[in-house]
Write an enzyme that holds these catalytic residues in place. Sequence first.
Site, PDB file in Angstrom:
ATOM      1  N   GLU A 128       0.822  -1.117   0.016  1.00 47.34           N
ATOM      2  CA  GLU A 128       0.154  -0.059  -0.140  1.00 47.34           C
ATOM      3  C   GLU A 128       0.851   1.225  -0.035  1.00 47.34           C
ATOM      4  OE1 GLU A 128      -2.573  -1.283  -1.314  1.00 47.34           O
ATOM      5  OE2 GLU A 128      -4.086  -0.590   0.155  1.00 47.34           O
ATOM      6  N   THR A 181      -5.683   8.795  -6.289  1.00 48.76           N
ATOM      7  CA  THR A 181      -5.792   8.648  -4.568  1.00 48.76           C
ATOM      8  C   THR A 181      -5.180  10.117  -4.367  1.00 48.76           C
ATOM      9  OG1 THR A 181      -5.667   6.139  -4.735  1.00 48.76           O
ATOM     10  CG2 THR A 181      -5.252   7.735  -2.773  1.00 48.76           C
TER      11      THR A 181
END
Length: 306
Positions: A128, A181
């Site tokens: 991540e 994002t």
Amino acid sequence: MEEVKVFAPATVANVSCGFDVLGFCLDHVGDTVIVRKSNTPGVRITKIEGQELPLETKKNVAGVAVEALLEQIETPFGFEIEIEKGIKAGSGIGSSAASSAGAVVGVNALLGNPFSRNELIAFAMKGEELASGAAHADNVSPALLGGFTLVRCGKKPDVISLPAPTELFATIIHPKIELRTADARSVLKQSISLDKAIQQWGNVGALVSGLYTNNYKLISRALVDVIIEPERSILIPHFDELKATALAAGGLGGGISGSGPSLFTLSRGEKTAENVRQALIKSFEPHGIPFDTFVSKINTHGAKIV
Ligand code: ADP
């Protein structure tokens, strides 16, 4: 065992009021990750199907996550990884988390499971970190543990599994627009008012209580995000219309899935979740933006060897 195949599910992070702390696991939509032992030490990504993503170990979240795991244990062999992408990167339903989770579950299985599912979270979080620049656990936790998860942040974070009421179903709509994002994060203000903070932590507490007590009405009242959604939703075309449509069709509540552009709605019962899906299709089709929809039960086991 020389080879394993892992189904690694999609996940919804944030869950409306629980920005960066709550997540839940979806069923039947996900990546398939094949891991096999190799005589060459280290990790190699040998094949990716379904999407253009880097094969280079250090640029693929699956490679980075497995490298983090292998730093903690000696192995006499290396690993090859094949990924069939079932989740589009950047769709907001945990594409990178699925690949990382699937890869570490596969390697762990080939090593005889030296690490627990909870211990695998830290390795998957390294993936991540590569994907978004921050090592968040809100997608990898439900992808590895299943059900709903709560991450209590801190130096030593707690990842807490929460129960998933059996009649809860999710409807996902993915408008196929590009929403990075980083952009979704950049619109967020860095400070919030006390008044909003009070509403939000009340909602998080109520949602957790609703999950424990199967109180669908409380879950519905708690699925309200007064902090992130008002700022972020402007990046998603027709957000207000979609949300109102989902609620009018019987949904308990919902909002932006992860950092978007997907939206999630939770409903009581599969039939209502399907009604929500049909209503969303009817509402979104005239806008001419390509999109996908699906209904899913809450997956209570997470990534699974198949
Ligand atoms: P999501 O929230 O759906 O995971 P993000 O936009 O946060 O999407 O992360 C995707 C990023 O991670 C992209 O830049 C993509 O190139 C990168 N990436 C590297 N390896 C993978 C992988 N195996 N699966 C998905 N994304 C990957």
